[in-house]
Design a protein around this motif. Structure first.
Motif, PDB file in Angstrom:
ATOM      1  N   ASP A   1      -1.603   2.486   7.549  1.00 27.74           N
ATOM      2  CA  ASP A   1      -2.209   2.786   6.260  1.00 27.74           C
ATOM      3  C   ASP A   1      -1.267   2.202   5.211  1.00 27.74           C
ATOM      4  OD1 ASP A   1      -3.196   3.874   3.922  1.00 27.74           O
ATOM      5  OD2 ASP A   1      -2.177   5.795   4.263  1.00 27.74           O
ATOM      6  N   VAL A   2      -1.589   1.020   4.748  1.00 29.96           N
ATOM      7  CA  VAL A   2      -0.707   0.344   3.799  1.00 29.96           C
ATOM      8  C   VAL A   2      -1.542  -0.237   2.671  1.00 29.96           C
ATOM      9  CG1 VAL A   2       0.800  -1.657   3.488  1.00 29.96           C
ATOM     10  CG2 VAL A   2       1.060  -0.249   5.503  1.00 29.96           C
ATOM     11  N   ARG A   3      -1.032  -0.101   1.457  1.00 31.83           N
ATOM     12  CA  ARG A   3      -1.688  -0.792   0.355  1.00 31.83           C
ATOM     13  C   ARG A   3      -1.074  -2.183   0.243  1.00 31.83           C
ATOM     14  NH1 ARG A   3      -2.915   1.047  -5.709  1.00 31.83           N
ATOM     15  NH2 ARG A   3      -4.569  -0.483  -5.904  1.00 31.83           N
TER      16      ARG A   3
ATOM     17  N   ALA B   1       6.274  -0.173   5.876  1.00 29.64           N
ATOM     18  CA  ALA B   1       5.593   0.207   4.627  1.00 29.64           C
ATOM     19  C   ALA B   1       4.572   1.312   4.857  1.00 29.64           C
ATOM     20  CB  ALA B   1       4.913  -1.016   4.025  1.00 29.64           C
ATOM     21  N   SER B   2       4.479   1.797   6.073  1.00 25.41           N
ATOM     22  CA  SER B   2       3.446   2.767   6.440  1.00 25.41           C
ATOM     23  C   SER B   2       3.339   3.909   5.421  1.00 25.41           C
ATOM     24  CB  SER B   2       3.776   3.321   7.821  1.00 25.41           C
ATOM     25  OG  SER B   2       2.842   4.314   8.128  1.00 25.41           O
ATOM     26  N   GLY B   3       2.119   4.118   4.945  1.00 33.29           N
ATOM     27  CA  GLY B   3       1.908   5.167   3.950  1.00 33.29           C
ATOM     28  C   GLY B   3       2.219   4.707   2.530  1.00 33.29           C
TER      29      GLY B   3
ATOM     30  N   ALA C   1       5.089  -1.115 -10.500  1.00 38.72           N
ATOM     31  CA  ALA C   1       4.494  -0.142 -11.430  1.00 38.72           C
ATOM     32  C   ALA C   1       3.215   0.438 -10.829  1.00 38.72           C
ATOM     33  CB  ALA C   1       4.200  -0.809 -12.769  1.00 38.72           C
ATOM     34  N   ILE C   2       2.431  -0.426 -10.163  1.00 38.68           N
ATOM     35  CA  ILE C   2       1.203   0.065  -9.531  1.00 38.68           C
ATOM     36  C   ILE C   2       1.571   1.074  -8.445  1.00 38.68           C
ATOM     37  CG2 ILE C   2      -0.727  -0.599  -8.041  1.00 38.68           C
ATOM     38  CD1 ILE C   2      -0.754  -3.303  -9.567  1.00 38.68           C
ATOM     39  N   HIS C   3       2.614   0.728  -7.677  1.00 36.87           N
ATOM     40  CA  HIS C   3       3.046   1.611  -6.590  1.00 36.87           C
ATOM     41  C   HIS C   3       3.507   2.968  -7.118  1.00 36.87           C
ATOM     42  CE1 HIS C   3       4.900   2.847  -2.827  1.00 36.87           C
ATOM     43  NE2 HIS C   3       6.021   3.088  -3.493  1.00 36.87           N
ATOM     44  N   VAL C   4       4.389   2.948  -8.113  1.00 36.48           N
ATOM     45  CA  VAL C   4       4.953   4.232  -8.557  1.00 36.48           C
ATOM     46  C   VAL C   4       3.985   5.053  -9.408  1.00 36.48           C
ATOM     47  CG1 VAL C   4       7.332   3.402  -8.478  1.00 36.48           C
ATOM     48  CG2 VAL C   4       6.121   3.386 -10.643  1.00 36.48           C
ATOM     49  N   ALA C   5       2.921   4.406  -9.912  1.00 33.96           N
ATOM     50  CA  ALA C   5       1.957   5.162 -10.703  1.00 33.96           C
ATOM     51  C   ALA C   5       0.892   5.792  -9.806  1.00 33.96           C
ATOM     52  CB  ALA C   5       1.299   4.267 -11.744  1.00 33.96           C
TER      53      ALA C   5
ATOM     54  N   VAL D   1       7.661  -2.077   0.087  1.00 31.14           N
ATOM     55  CA  VAL D   1       8.345  -3.086   0.891  1.00 31.14           C
ATOM     56  C   VAL D   1       7.948  -4.477   0.409  1.00 31.14           C
ATOM     57  CG1 VAL D   1       8.501  -4.046   3.215  1.00 31.14           C
ATOM     58  CG2 VAL D   1       8.504  -1.573   2.899  1.00 31.14           C
ATOM     59  N   THR D   2       8.950  -5.295   0.119  1.00 39.87           N
ATOM     60  CA  THR D   2       8.679  -6.639  -0.383  1.00 39.87           C
ATOM     61  C   THR D   2       8.900  -7.678   0.700  1.00 39.87           C
ATOM     62  OG1 THR D   2       9.413  -5.999  -2.561  1.00 39.87           O
ATOM     63  CG2 THR D   2       9.423  -8.335  -2.097  1.00 39.87           C
ATOM     64  N   VAL D   3       7.979  -8.611   0.824  1.00 38.12           N
ATOM     65  CA  VAL D   3       8.181  -9.735   1.729  1.00 38.12           C
ATOM     66  C   VAL D   3       7.959 -11.016   0.935  1.00 38.12           C
ATOM     67  CG1 VAL D   3       7.426 -10.889   3.833  1.00 38.12           C
ATOM     68  CG2 VAL D   3       7.274  -8.403   3.669  1.00 38.12           C
ATOM     69  N   ASN D   4       8.957 -11.883   0.943  1.00 36.39           N
ATOM     70  CA  ASN D   4       8.771 -13.173   0.291  1.00 36.39           C
ATOM     71  C   ASN D   4       8.222 -14.161   1.314  1.00 36.39           C
ATOM     72  OD1 ASN D   4       9.000 -15.753  -0.770  1.00 36.39           O
ATOM     73  ND2 ASN D   4      10.696 -15.126  -2.094  1.00 36.39           N
TER      74      ASN D   4
END
Ligand code: ADP
Ligand code: MG
Length: 546
Positions: free
Chosen positions: A335-337, A293-295, A242-246, A255-258
């Motif tokens: 540049d990745v959050r 996940a760049s950008g 939700a944070i990403h899409v907002a 991109v998810t990493v477990n």
């Protein structure tokens, strides 16, 4: 290669070479260029060109050529039916002209022939077609050396080459349209995902969730690192999305990493990528998830399980947004959050020395705590309805909960939080034979384990995210020996409460089974032995027997 050897042999070699080129290539434009040059070198044509119509305007342009200058090529555009090229396109049949200079329909649009030497200019145009479908036109010309026989031979060869080109164009068009379809589907999917994870679609009426939503809205626009905390199944990953899409990165990758799923070397190569041969098994070079996940945003799930050695590297990424691929010296900047999530008690891990304090502070810039479901009971019914809606649609059913079933859902402790509720609703929708689900239809664990959180459990929930989860997951149904014999994991009042519930459940089952043990066992899903044992334990006996 000179065209002065046997013409048939040259024809066959040319067709062979061109066929090979067109079928074994990734880069069709280049292969077409090479094919035309093969016509020059093996068959002695002075110039050759492929003309293709524009899909929308139908204007025919010289797309690939050999022997023409760029400005000559640019001039060669025809409307449908215009000139020899336009006519071939329209009729779908070949045109062979012994001397184009004498031919009124030869327009010389390229103006390549003004400086042509004296002598005839033989010009051939053949359709590039499959069946009756004309995809384009292949033209070739010779200056000064024409003869009827040669003209026939040339037309034959070019016709075959035209067929080969048509096949190649068709194959590429099929690939292009597959690719376009794939892209379209991906965009659709991404749109659905963006919609699904829009904050309005996340259920939460409770004050605590409203606070979470407010934090999401306020942190979304920035690149600040967020740490999501809370028990498993509380919605951490959902909030991360939700944070990403907002935010402004919505169209970029998430991109998810477990971090708990992989051993150290593999986790590092997963995150940062590796050079070929960087470690055993690194057969191919690989881009890491940070680069992917760049950008956009990288979501580090189970961040409490990151090994110490990897923590150092991660710290550097957090500080400088820089890292190296495994086995490489070149520094990569991204540049990745970063959004991390954990249900571990990180403060405790820091104390114990398994989690770096500096990394903890870097991650903990904006902590968002997701309360366990039992601490926000206002959300239970709306969530249950939300999932009912979804699974009814998915499975084509119309199941609903009766009030007594909803009461039980409200009382249950939900150790697995929203995920457990989601699973329960799906199972109920799939399994239910009637459209109204009553309390008695719910799984035994829920019927036997309704327990409002005690004040103690409530405060533990806020103090440390890890501890209550661990306790809760050990709290299996009341029948487990741990719950009975180890009251240390539950407060005395809870154990008493449990025992009372079990007794009540057992009594009800026995009553409706007319005190026939085997029948009661079937109702409860226990073995008759268990029923007998528990009757003794709870001092329950048939009213009809002494
Ligand atoms: N507030 C919510 N509204 C709707 N669905 C939710 C909510 N919270 C969690 N879920 C669903 O519950 C499941 C578990 O959530 P998830 O984000 O994976 O939890 P966590 O990462 O904390 O383990 C997911 O299927 C998610 O879609
Ligand atoms: Mg999760």
């Amino acid at each position: 290669m000179a065209p002065n050897r046997s013409p048939e042999k040259a024809e066959i070699s040319a067709i062979y070479e061109i066929g090979k080129m067109l079928t074994s290539t990734q880069n069709l434009t280049r292969a077409l260029g090479t094919s035309l040059r093969t016509l020059q070198s093996l068959l002695g044509f002075d110039r050759a060109a492929i003309h293709l119509p524009d899909a929308t305007t139908r204007e025919i342009r010289m797309e690939v050529s050999a022997g023409y200058a760029a400005e000559e090529r640019a001039r060669a555009t025809y409307v449908w039916g215009e000139g020899i090229v336009g006519k071939t396109m329209k009729s779908g049949g070949p045109v062979a002209i012994p001397d184009a200079r004498q031919e009124p329909s030869f327009l010389d649009k390229t103006r390549a022939h003004g400086k042509a030497p004296d002598g005839p200019l033989s010009y051939i145009a053949v359709p590039i077609k499959i069946g009756n479908e004309v995809l384009g036109v292949l033209t070739a010309e010779r200056v000064g050396r024409a003869g009827t026989q040669a003209l026939e031979g040339d037309t034959r060869t070019l016709t075959v080459v035209g067929c080969l080109i048509a096949q190649a164009l068709k194959a590429r068009a099929a690939i292009d349209s597959l690719h376009a379809e794939f892209q379209r589907q991906r965009r659709e999917l991404e749109k659905t995902i963006r919609k699904t994870y829009r904050i309005e679609n996340i259920v939460g009426q409770s004050k605590r969730m409203q606070e979470v939503f407010a934090s999401v809205t306020s942190v979304a626009p920035s690149r600040a690192t967020v740490l999501l905390r809370g028990e498993s199944g509380t919605g951490k990953e959902m909030i991360a999305r939700a944070i990403h899409v907002a935010g402004p990165r919505a169209e970029r990758p998430f991109v998810t990493v477990n971090c708990a799923a992989l051993p150290e070397t593999l986790l590092e190569s997963e995150l940062f990528g590796h050079k070929r041969g960087a470690f055993t098994g690194a057969v191919e070079e690989r881009k890491g998830r940070f680069e992917e996940a760049s950008g956009g945003t990288i979501f580090l799930d189970e961040a409490g399980d990151i090994p110490l050695a990897t923590q150092v590297k991660l710290l550097r990424v957090l500080q400088e947004r820089k890292f190296e691929r495994l086995g490489e010296n070149r520094t990569v900047s991204v540049d990745v959050r970063i959004i991390a999530a954990t249900n571990a008690d990180l403060e405790k891990l820091v104390e114990e020395g398994t989690f770096r304090e500096d990394l903890f502070y870097r991650l903990n810039v904006i902590p968002i705590y997701l309360p366990p479901l039992r601490d926000r009971r206002d959300d239970i019914i709306p969530l249950a309805e939300h999932f009912l809606d979804r699974f009814n649609k998915e499975h084509g059913k119309a199941v609903s909960f009766a009030p007594d079933a909803l009461d039980l859902l409200l009382e249950y402790r939900w150790p697995g939080n929203v995920r457990e509720l989601e699973n329960l609703v799906e199972r109920t929708v799939v399994m239910s034979k009637s459209s109204v689900v009553r309390a008695g239809d719910l799984p035994r664990a829920i019927r036997m384990f309704p327990l409002a959180a005690t004040p103690g459990a409530r405060s533990a929930g806020t103090a440390s995210a890890g501890a209550p989860a661990a306790t809760a997951s050990r709290d299996e149904p009341a029948a487990s020996p741990a719950a009975r014999t180890a009251p240390s994991s539950a407060t005395p009042s809870r154990a008493d409460h449990l025992r009372a519930l079990e007794k009540e459940e057992l009594r009800r089952a026995l009553e409706s089974a007319g005190w026939v043990i085997a029948r009661a066992a079937r109702l409860l899903g226990w073995t008759p032995r268990q029923v007998a044992y528990k009757m003794k334990k709870h001092a329950l006996a048939s009213p009809w027997k002494g």
